[in-house]
Design an enzyme around this catalytic site. Structure first.
Site, PDB file in Angstrom:
ATOM      1  N   GLY A 135       6.785   1.002  -1.765  1.00  0.00           N
ATOM      2  CA  GLY A 135       5.969   1.271  -0.575  1.00  0.00           C
ATOM      3  C   GLY A 135       6.749   2.074   0.454  1.00  0.00           C
ATOM      4  N   GLN A 145       3.897   2.449   6.321  1.00  0.00           N
ATOM      5  CA  GLN A 145       4.272   2.342   7.743  1.00  0.00           C
ATOM      6  C   GLN A 145       5.669   1.761   7.913  1.00  0.00           C
ATOM      7  OE1 GLN A 145       2.095  -0.548  10.082  1.00  0.00           O
ATOM      8  NE2 GLN A 145       2.604   0.476  12.016  1.00  0.00           N
ATOM      9  N   ASP A 175       3.648   3.304  -9.299  1.00  0.00           N
ATOM     10  CA  ASP A 175       2.608   2.290  -9.118  1.00  0.00           C
ATOM     11  C   ASP A 175       3.265   0.954  -9.477  1.00  0.00           C
ATOM     12  OD1 ASP A 175      -0.871   1.890 -10.134  1.00  0.00           O
ATOM     13  OD2 ASP A 175       0.617   0.364  -9.570  1.00  0.00           O
ATOM     14  N   TYR A 187      -6.248 -10.403   1.685  1.00  0.00           N
ATOM     15  CA  TYR A 187      -4.881 -10.022   2.080  1.00  0.00           C
ATOM     16  C   TYR A 187      -4.073 -11.279   2.416  1.00  0.00           C
ATOM     17  CZ  TYR A 187      -1.250  -7.840   5.035  1.00  0.00           C
ATOM     18  OH  TYR A 187      -0.061  -7.431   5.604  1.00  0.00           O
ATOM     19  N   LYS A 231      -0.793 -13.059   0.630  1.00  0.00           N
ATOM     20  CA  LYS A 231       0.444 -13.309   1.382  1.00  0.00           C
ATOM     21  C   LYS A 231       0.910 -14.755   1.205  1.00  0.00           C
ATOM     22  CE  LYS A 231       1.302  -9.212   2.805  1.00  0.00           C
ATOM     23  NZ  LYS A 231       2.393  -8.463   2.137  1.00  0.00           N
TER      24      LYS A 231
HETATM   25  C1  VAH Z   1      -2.711  -5.576   8.887  1.00  0.00           C
HETATM   26  N1  VAH Z   1      -0.782  -4.500   9.875  1.00  0.00           N
HETATM   27  O1  VAH Z   1      -3.305  -5.330   9.937  1.00  0.00           O
HETATM   28  C2  VAH Z   1      -1.181  -5.524   8.910  1.00  0.00           C
HETATM   29  C3  VAH Z   1      -0.568  -6.839   9.352  1.00  0.00           C
HETATM   30  C4  VAH Z   1      -0.655  -8.814  10.895  1.00  0.00           C
HETATM   31  C5  VAH Z   1      -1.303  -7.531  10.447  1.00  0.00           C
HETATM   32  O2  VAH Z   1      -0.342  -7.696   8.285  1.00  0.00           O
HETATM   33  O3  VAH Z   1      -3.271  -5.845   7.857  1.00  0.00           O
END
Ligand code: VAH
Length: 322
Positions: free
Chosen positions: A8, A12, A53, A142, A146
């Site tokens: 990655g 960012q 990838d 997401y 995590k």
């Molecule tokens: C997002 N920038 O917005 C990431 C981050 C806490 C937010 O994990 O998905």
């Protein structure tokens, strides 16, 4: 850390971590890998880069084996908003990518940095002064990847002795690479909008408070935890860290101190608003401060000042925005 792989690397965090690590360890010792075919000039020109990838275990394994990698900063991931649009792809990339990294780290004895997020918490989590150890019941794909990533990293440490470490990043503010598909992206886009047309239309409600951090602090945290004495780390993966907590209206007011005619309006994106409301407003990072001396340098006013300085210079010199 002698030979480092960053996945990655064009994202960012990666686009700022790569040059810092290359400065510290030497360009040739920091291998950058990203999904982009053509990363920016700075990454291409300062050390090895490979298009990758992270679901391709064979290529990943060859990169680690052929280069004698001893440390992996595994940053490749789909972020929160885009993961809600494509949940199955997010699980595939975020979890199969991490599993590949951990399996290769197990075989080649690499240390692994895994970036978790405040997204690992959910609507049942205490939203203020969120403790290090508390309910983690995210309702976003997401966030699920995590929490699963934190648990899998812990497992590979306890079961196989892999040196896994990680933090729960808040929203990150940076001027080098635009974030891609996150819920906290407003806190980056607002600066570009303020400088180019003195107005920003925000997709979160004015009072949506979230933890945030300026990228230099995030980079420092990632390096500092990986260089800490392993014996100090009882939590290992998923340390709460933050630097500030603010809502869009507070960020706008701070920008107005530098750009008096700046205005903000609000057109709410219901998906990102609901994601943001499932996250804590402010987390307690005392465990990271105690166990490995975490200490951010940038507060809101210092962040806004530096962002506006750096971005206005970039816009004036018309340098590429990655
Ligand atoms: C997002 N920038 O917005 C990431 C981050 C806490 C937010 O994990 O998905």
């Amino acid at each position: 850390m002698k030979k480092i792989l960053i996945t990655g690397a064009t994202g960012q965090i990666g686009s700022e971590l790569t040059p810092v690590l290359r400065q510290k360890f030497g360009g040739e010792n920091v291998i950058a890998a990203g999904h982009k075919r053509e990363p920016d000039r700075e990454i291409l020109g300062s050390g090895p880069y490979f298009a990758l990838d992270v679901r391709d275990k064979q290529t990943l394994q060859a990169l680690v084996a052929d280069n004698g990698v001893d440390t992996v900063f595994h940053l490749a991931s789909l972020l929160s908003a885009v993961a809600e649009e494509h949940p199955q792809r997010a699980w595939d990339i975020n979890m199969n990518g991490l599993t590949n990294i951990l399996e290769i780290a197990r075989e080649y004895r690499c240390a692994v940095f895994f970036p978790s997020s405040i997204a690992a918490f959910g609507p049942l989590t205490p939203p203020d002064n969120t403790p290090q150890d508390t309910i983690q019941h995210p309702n976003t794909m997401y966030g699920i990847t995590k929490v699963a990533g934190e648990l899998l990293s812990d497992y590979y440490h306890h079961r196989f002795g892999v040196d896994t470490r990680g933090v729960r990043f808040p929203g990150l503010i940076s001027h080098k690479a635009l974030p891609g598909g996150g819920t906290t992206d407003y806190a980056v886009h607002i600066f570009y909008a303020a400088l180019t047309n003195k107005h920003y239309d925000c997709f979160l409600k004015r009072d949506t408070k979230l933890d945030m951090m300026y990228m230099p602090d995030a980079i420092q945290a990632a390096i500092q935890i990986m260089e800490s004495d392993s014996k100090q780390l009882t939590h290992r993966n998923g340390y709460n860290i933050t630097a500030m907590s603010f809502a869009p209206e507070q960020l706008a007011a701070e920008i107005k101190k530098h750009i008096p005619h700046f205005t903000i309006s609000y057109t709410i994106d219901p998906i990102r608003q609901s994601i943001a409301e499932s996250w804590p407003r402010h987390i307690d990072d005392s465990t990271a401060r105690d166990e490995w001396q975490w200490a951010p340098q940038y507060n809101l006013s210092a962040t806004v000042k530096d962002m506006l300085d750096k971005l206005s210079h970039r816009i004036k010199t018309n340098r590429e925005v990655v």
